[in-house]
Design a protein around this motif. Sequence first.
Motif, PDB file in Angstrom:
ATOM      1  N   VAL A   1       0.963   4.484  65.014  1.00  0.00           N
ATOM      2  CA  VAL A   1       1.945   4.287  63.950  1.00  0.00           C
ATOM      3  C   VAL A   1       1.772   5.422  62.941  1.00  0.00           C
ATOM      4  CG1 VAL A   1       0.416   2.775  62.627  1.00  0.00           C
ATOM      5  CG2 VAL A   1       2.870   2.614  62.303  1.00  0.00           C
ATOM      6  N   GLU A   2       2.892   5.847  62.380  1.00  0.00           N
ATOM      7  CA  GLU A   2       2.844   6.979  61.463  1.00  0.00           C
ATOM      8  C   GLU A   2       2.108   6.627  60.178  1.00  0.00           C
ATOM      9  OE1 GLU A   2       5.929  10.015  59.149  1.00  0.00           O
ATOM     10  OE2 GLU A   2       6.673   8.362  60.378  1.00  0.00           O
ATOM     11  N   ASP A   3       2.488   5.502  59.580  1.00  0.00           N
ATOM     12  CA  ASP A   3       1.856   5.049  58.336  1.00  0.00           C
ATOM     13  C   ASP A   3       1.731   3.536  58.443  1.00  0.00           C
ATOM     14  OD1 ASP A   3       0.952   4.478  55.828  1.00  0.00           O
ATOM     15  OD2 ASP A   3       2.507   5.580  54.749  1.00  0.00           O
ATOM     16  N   TYR A   4       0.533   3.096  58.765  1.00  0.00           N
ATOM     17  CA  TYR A   4       0.378   1.658  59.014  1.00  0.00           C
ATOM     18  C   TYR A   4       0.611   0.823  57.752  1.00  0.00           C
ATOM     19  CZ  TYR A   4      -4.344   2.124  57.008  1.00  0.00           C
ATOM     20  OH  TYR A   4      -5.407   2.366  56.187  1.00  0.00           O
ATOM     21  N   ARG A   5       0.334   1.339  56.565  1.00  0.00           N
ATOM     22  CA  ARG A   5       0.594   0.587  55.337  1.00  0.00           C
ATOM     23  C   ARG A   5       2.094   0.363  55.143  1.00  0.00           C
ATOM     24  NH1 ARG A   5      -3.481   0.458  51.265  1.00  0.00           N
ATOM     25  NH2 ARG A   5      -5.443   1.389  51.960  1.00  0.00           N
ATOM     26  N   PHE A   6       2.864   1.430  55.303  1.00  0.00           N
ATOM     27  CA  PHE A   6       4.314   1.302  55.151  1.00  0.00           C
ATOM     28  C   PHE A   6       4.886   0.389  56.226  1.00  0.00           C
ATOM     29  CE2 PHE A   6       8.658   2.821  55.989  1.00  0.00           C
ATOM     30  CZ  PHE A   6       9.215   2.631  54.731  1.00  0.00           C
ATOM     31  N   ALA A   7       4.347   0.471  57.428  1.00  0.00           N
ATOM     32  CA  ALA A   7       4.850  -0.376  58.511  1.00  0.00           C
ATOM     33  C   ALA A   7       4.579  -1.853  58.229  1.00  0.00           C
ATOM     34  CB  ALA A   7       4.206   0.036  59.834  1.00  0.00           C
ATOM     35  N   VAL A   8       3.385  -2.165  57.756  1.00  0.00           N
ATOM     36  CA  VAL A   8       3.063  -3.563  57.438  1.00  0.00           C
ATOM     37  C   VAL A   8       3.920  -4.059  56.285  1.00  0.00           C
ATOM     38  CG1 VAL A   8       1.247  -5.073  56.588  1.00  0.00           C
ATOM     39  CG2 VAL A   8       0.723  -3.401  58.357  1.00  0.00           C
ATOM     40  N   SER A   9       4.172  -3.205  55.298  1.00  0.00           N
ATOM     41  CA  SER A   9       5.004  -3.608  54.164  1.00  0.00           C
ATOM     42  C   SER A   9       6.430  -3.936  54.603  1.00  0.00           C
ATOM     43  CB  SER A   9       5.016  -2.491  53.116  1.00  0.00           C
ATOM     44  OG  SER A   9       5.893  -2.822  52.060  1.00  0.00           O
ATOM     45  N   GLN A  10       7.024  -3.084  55.434  1.00  0.00           N
ATOM     46  CA  GLN A  10       8.384  -3.347  55.896  1.00  0.00           C
ATOM     47  C   GLN A  10       8.446  -4.579  56.797  1.00  0.00           C
ATOM     48  OE1 GLN A  10      11.149  -1.657  54.836  1.00  0.00           O
ATOM     49  NE2 GLN A  10       9.646  -0.734  53.437  1.00  0.00           N
ATOM     50  N   MET A  11       7.451  -4.749  57.631  1.00  0.00           N
ATOM     51  CA  MET A  11       7.427  -5.930  58.485  1.00  0.00           C
ATOM     52  C   MET A  11       7.293  -7.216  57.653  1.00  0.00           C
ATOM     53  SD  MET A  11       7.646  -7.337  61.377  1.00  0.00           S
ATOM     54  CE  MET A  11       7.698  -5.841  62.379  1.00  0.00           C
ATOM     55  N   ALA A  12       6.499  -7.161  56.585  1.00  0.00           N
ATOM     56  CA  ALA A  12       6.343  -8.330  55.723  1.00  0.00           C
ATOM     57  C   ALA A  12       7.656  -8.672  55.014  1.00  0.00           C
ATOM     58  CB  ALA A  12       5.235  -8.077  54.703  1.00  0.00           C
ATOM     59  N   GLN A  13       8.399  -7.672  54.569  1.00  0.00           N
ATOM     60  CA  GLN A  13       9.664  -7.933  53.881  1.00  0.00           C
ATOM     61  C   GLN A  13      10.704  -8.551  54.815  1.00  0.00           C
ATOM     62  OE1 GLN A  13      11.106  -4.587  51.539  1.00  0.00           O
ATOM     63  NE2 GLN A  13       9.013  -3.890  51.144  1.00  0.00           N
ATOM     64  N   THR A  14      10.820  -7.990  56.008  1.00  0.00           N
ATOM     65  CA  THR A  14      11.792  -8.541  56.952  1.00  0.00           C
ATOM     66  C   THR A  14      11.399  -9.948  57.411  1.00  0.00           C
ATOM     67  OG1 THR A  14      10.630  -7.391  58.743  1.00  0.00           O
ATOM     68  CG2 THR A  14      12.515  -6.266  57.750  1.00  0.00           C
ATOM     69  N   SER A  15      10.107 -10.173  57.608  1.00  0.00           N
ATOM     70  CA  SER A  15       9.656 -11.504  58.017  1.00  0.00           C
ATOM     71  C   SER A  15       9.885 -12.522  56.903  1.00  0.00           C
ATOM     72  CB  SER A  15       8.168 -11.466  58.384  1.00  0.00           C
ATOM     73  OG  SER A  15       7.936 -10.562  59.451  1.00  0.00           O
ATOM     74  N   LEU A  16       9.693 -12.092  55.660  1.00  0.00           N
ATOM     75  CA  LEU A  16       9.921 -12.996  54.538  1.00  0.00           C
ATOM     76  C   LEU A  16      11.392 -13.379  54.436  1.00  0.00           C
ATOM     77  CD1 LEU A  16       8.703 -14.454  52.121  1.00  0.00           C
ATOM     78  CD2 LEU A  16       9.017 -12.357  50.773  1.00  0.00           C
ATOM     79  N   ARG A  17      12.285 -12.425  54.652  1.00  0.00           N
ATOM     80  CA  ARG A  17      13.715 -12.749  54.656  1.00  0.00           C
ATOM     81  C   ARG A  17      14.064 -13.715  55.778  1.00  0.00           C
ATOM     82  NH1 ARG A  17      17.634  -9.796  52.057  1.00  0.00           N
ATOM     83  NH2 ARG A  17      16.882  -8.157  50.649  1.00  0.00           N
ATOM     84  N   SER A  18      13.461 -13.500  56.932  1.00  0.00           N
ATOM     85  CA  SER A  18      13.728 -14.401  58.056  1.00  0.00           C
ATOM     86  C   SER A  18      13.233 -15.809  57.776  1.00  0.00           C
ATOM     87  CB  SER A  18      13.065 -13.838  59.317  1.00  0.00           C
ATOM     88  OG  SER A  18      13.274 -14.694  60.417  1.00  0.00           O
TER      89      SER A  18
END
Length: 302
Positions: free
Chosen positions: A105-122
């Motif tokens: 992964v290019e930036d694991y911090r940014f990836a986890v942050s985006q995944m958390a936001q989308t999962s929270l919306r879901s």
Amino acid sequence: MLEELVAAGVAAGSAGLVYLAAAARIVRQYERGVVLRLGRLRDEPRPPGFTMIIPAIDKLHKVNMQIVTMPVPAQEGITRDNVTVRVDAVVYFKVVDAAAAIIRVEDYRFAVSQMAQTSLRSIIGKSDLDDLLSDREKLNQGLELMIDSPAVGWGVQVDRVEIKDVSLPETMKRSMARQAEADRERRARIINADAELQASKKLSQAAGVMSDQPAALQLRLLQTVVAVAAEKNSTLVLPFPVELLRFLERAQQAAPALGERERSEPTSPPAVPTPPPSPTPPPPGSPGDQSPSESPESSDDQ
């Protein structure tokens, strides 16, 4: 000649020192070093401590292995029962595979942050408002599973996900406040009614005991007087017995009935025996003066 050798030695020493300074690296205890030599991954990550790399050939990436606390920005969504809410959360994760976190992964911090936001919306769209407010533990587990599934391939492990706050519209807050107030009032009325029922049962039992023992009512009266007098009041209230009021009421109702009965049935005075009147002698010379020897036949003959 000697001077040239000394100068060459000094130059070599200086070059060695420069090379050593460029090649020396220190990896901290909570870090792991991933070495890429000419763009290719070198074996295993370097452990903590002093390590050496080849300058201009090797590139060392230090990866933090500590647990990272990442706040998730507030996400606005519509719940399953059509209520608009804003929910923010916090994610606790750590890197378990330093090489995968750098390579996959290019930036694991940014990836986890985006995944958390989308999962929270879901999660917001799949849940009801009551679940967001009361059953957060279940939502936290579901959110953790949604984030951890793709993060495993990035060498990242999600330890915990917590929903911090749920912001509601003002109209919804007022409606919920009215509902809670009505529910509390209902429970208060039920409790008061239950207390009245229990008190009435106890009072009925006490009334039964006092009816069997009339002296108990007098003792209760004395206790009431003592309790009132203990408060040092200028006015002393004495309870009036209810039984006396009922007696007076029955007596008042019985008095008119007795009077009407006496008027409807007149009573004659009792007969008193009187002696017969004694005869009085007539005056002399009156026509009615007759001798006792003369009878009515002799007067007619004359």
